[in-house]
Design an enzyme around this catalytic site. Structure first.
Site, PDB file in Angstrom:
ATOM      1  CE  LYS A  35       0.306 -11.445  18.926  1.00 22.84           C
ATOM      2  NZ  LYS A  35       0.025 -12.612  19.797  1.00 22.84           N
TER       3      LYS A  35
HETATM    4  C1  LIG Z   1      -1.259 -12.843  20.316  1.00 28.05           C
HETATM    5  C2  LIG Z   1      -1.636 -14.244  20.599  1.00 28.05           C
HETATM    6  C3  LIG Z   1      -2.995 -14.638  20.779  1.00 28.05           C
HETATM    7  C4  LIG Z   1      -4.118 -13.641  20.804  1.00 28.05           C
HETATM    8  O1  LIG Z   1      -4.421 -13.115  19.535  1.00 28.05           O
HETATM    9  P1  LIG Z   1      -5.317 -11.810  19.385  1.00 28.05           P
HETATM   10  O2  LIG Z   1      -5.311 -11.507  17.929  1.00 28.05           O
HETATM   11  O3  LIG Z   1      -4.636 -10.733  20.191  1.00 28.05           O
HETATM   12  O4  LIG Z   1      -6.659 -12.123  19.916  1.00 28.05           O
HETATM   13  C5  LIG Z   1      -3.277 -15.983  20.953  1.00 28.05           C
HETATM   14  N1  LIG Z   1      -2.290 -16.906  20.978  1.00 28.05           N
HETATM   15  C6  LIG Z   1      -0.989 -16.570  20.821  1.00 28.05           C
HETATM   16  C7  LIG Z   1       0.030 -17.644  20.882  1.00 28.05           C
HETATM   17  C8  LIG Z   1      -0.611 -15.231  20.616  1.00 28.05           C
HETATM   18  O5  LIG Z   1       0.677 -14.922  20.461  1.00 28.05           O
END
Ligand SMILES: *Cc1c(COP(=O)(O)O)cnc(C)c1O
Length: 431
Positions: A107
């Site tokens: 993220k």
């Molecule tokens: C947010 C997150 C996801 C999911 O990603 P999306 O884009 O919401 O599908 C998967 N793994 C981790 C570690 C995350 O922080």
């Protein structure tokens, strides 16, 4: 480039407006008017391009002339100041490590890009905005770090008291400056409800210039397409087989970004949407029924999503057709026991994954049982972020990276707040 709302395609806004608003007034989601296609020359040179070079080439098509090229280049290069390597795990299986950013989860890429775009536009308009984000852990820390020290932006994070890990809490509550953490006496769903109510509260929303930093914001999605190009460019040097991506998914922002990359011309053969038991999208792919339900807690908790917010986007791009969706994406879902099994299997191959990456690995392996392809699973977080699961499952002790150690030493500062809207509203006004 203009953007439209999935609820009203004739209503168009600029990139700047789409980023600043986050959500259209009609409760749809913003999508680019058209997904730009990259020229053949770009794909010929792809294996020799760096992540930063790719990021700039892709971003300029989505941003258009709203940020001059020289400024955009600086912005993108700053965002992508860390690596996203692919690591070979076994024959035809690669991990795309997206956790080398400051908060050790993928993220970071989206949050840093969005923060810098918002800051760029704020400087021009000389305006203040307040970014609200409800978080179960990873979003909050990435958003906080992405926006730290950004002029004209105040960040307010809501997290459920006692329900985030120690690392996650420290990463959100120790930064100071323009980052405020609200510790909500309630669940993650309560936090999300407070944020949604605040956005609908016109008076408050206008007063504080509220915007969203969840993956419903288009500026979080666009940069997540960059690393698909990069990973593909690296792997195509090593294989002649078709290349598939397995994406551990919750709100489906990451998978939507991969779909953007494919539509831009990247010859991704297929996607695997790998989820935990919160299997809303795999269920849709099998039955044609999209039925959101309350989320169930799992060990891959960043994917504990009962109503995936980017489904609307992906479905719109796929003509709202289950058939079209299934042609591009295969859905699979796994229990915690299976996920732990995958952690062990990977460990036996000398690779330490986190529970989310392990779910991605399972999806890829299942797809490969009947398809002769080379595959990349997205490793979305550093295993240390989920040490409470990884250490006992593998019976190992993980080293704590220096960047995390520094957070642990700092003092937590959070404001307590109940889950009643009026209390929350007053707290926001008093900040
Ligand atoms: C947010 C997150 C996801 C999911 O990603 P999306 O884009 O919401 O599908 C998967 N793994 C981790 C570690 C995350 O922080």
């Amino acid at each position: 480039m203009n953007y439209f709302s999935t609820n009203n395609p004739s209503q168009k806004v600029s990139f700047q407006e789409a980023v600043r608003k986050g959500l259209p007034d009609d409760n749809g989601l913003f999508l680019p008017e058209e997904i730009p296609v990259l020229p053949d020359s770009f794909f010929k040179g792809l294996p020799n391009l760096s992540l930063q070079e790719i990021g700039f080439e892709v971003a300029r098509l989505f941003v258009g002339n709203e940020i001059p090229e020289a400024d955009l280049k600086t912005l993108v290069y700053e965002v992508l100041s860390f690596e996203t390597p692919i690591v070979k795990v076994e024959e035809d299986v690669y991990s795309l490590e997206l956790y080398h950013g400051p908060t050790l989860a993928f993220k970071d890429v989206g949050a840093r890009f969005m923060a810098r775009c918002l800051s760029y536009f704020n400087e021009i308009e000389n305006e203040q905005v307040t970014v609200l984000a409800a978080t179960s852990g990873d979003t909050g820390s990435a958003v906080a770090n992405g926006f730290l020290g950004v002029d004209g932006v105040q960040v307010v994070l809501l997290y459920p008291k006692g329900k985030v890990s120690q690392f996650q809490e420290k990463q959100m509550t120790t930064l100071g400056q323009n980052i405020k953490a609200l510790e909500i006496d309630g669940s993650f769903d309560d936090c999300q409800k407070l944020v949604k109510t605040a956005f609908l509260d016109q008076e408050l929303s206008r007063k504080l210039g509220l915007t969203s930093a969840n993956s419903i914001n288009i500026a979080r999605l666009i940069p997540q397409s960059f690393y698909y190009f990069y990973a593909y460019g690296q792997l195509v040097k090593q294989t002649n087989k078709p290349i598939v991506f397995s994406v551990p998914s919750g709100n489906f922002g990451n998978l939507t970004a991969g779909y953007f990359a494919q539509q831009m011309g990247l010859p991704i053969h297929h996607f695997v949407a790998s989820t935990n038991v919160n299997d809303i999208v795999p269920h849709y792919l099998q039955t044609g029924e999209f039925s959101p339900k309350p989320s169930v807690a799992t060990i891959s908790n960043a994917m504990d999503v009962g109503n995936p917010s980017n489904f609307v986007r992906l479905n719109y791009l796929l003509d709202n057709s289950q058939k079209a969706f299934s042609k591009s994406v295969t859905g699979t879902a796994y229990t915690d026991e299976e996920t732990k099994g995958a952690l062990k299997e990977l460990h036996a191959l000398d690779y330490t994954a986190d529970p989310h990456g392990a779910v991605g690995y399972l999806g890829l392996k299942e797809y490969q049982e009947i398809n002769d392809v080379a595959g990349i699973f997205l490793e979305t977080a550093h295993p240390i972020k989920f040490k409470e699961v990884v250490e006992p499952t593998l019976d190992i002790k993980l080293d704590i990276p220096d960047s995390l150690k520094a957070f642990l030493k700092r003092e937590k500062v959070a404001i307590n707040c109940s889950s009643h809207y009026q209390d929350f509203r007053q707290t926001l006004m008093d900040l």
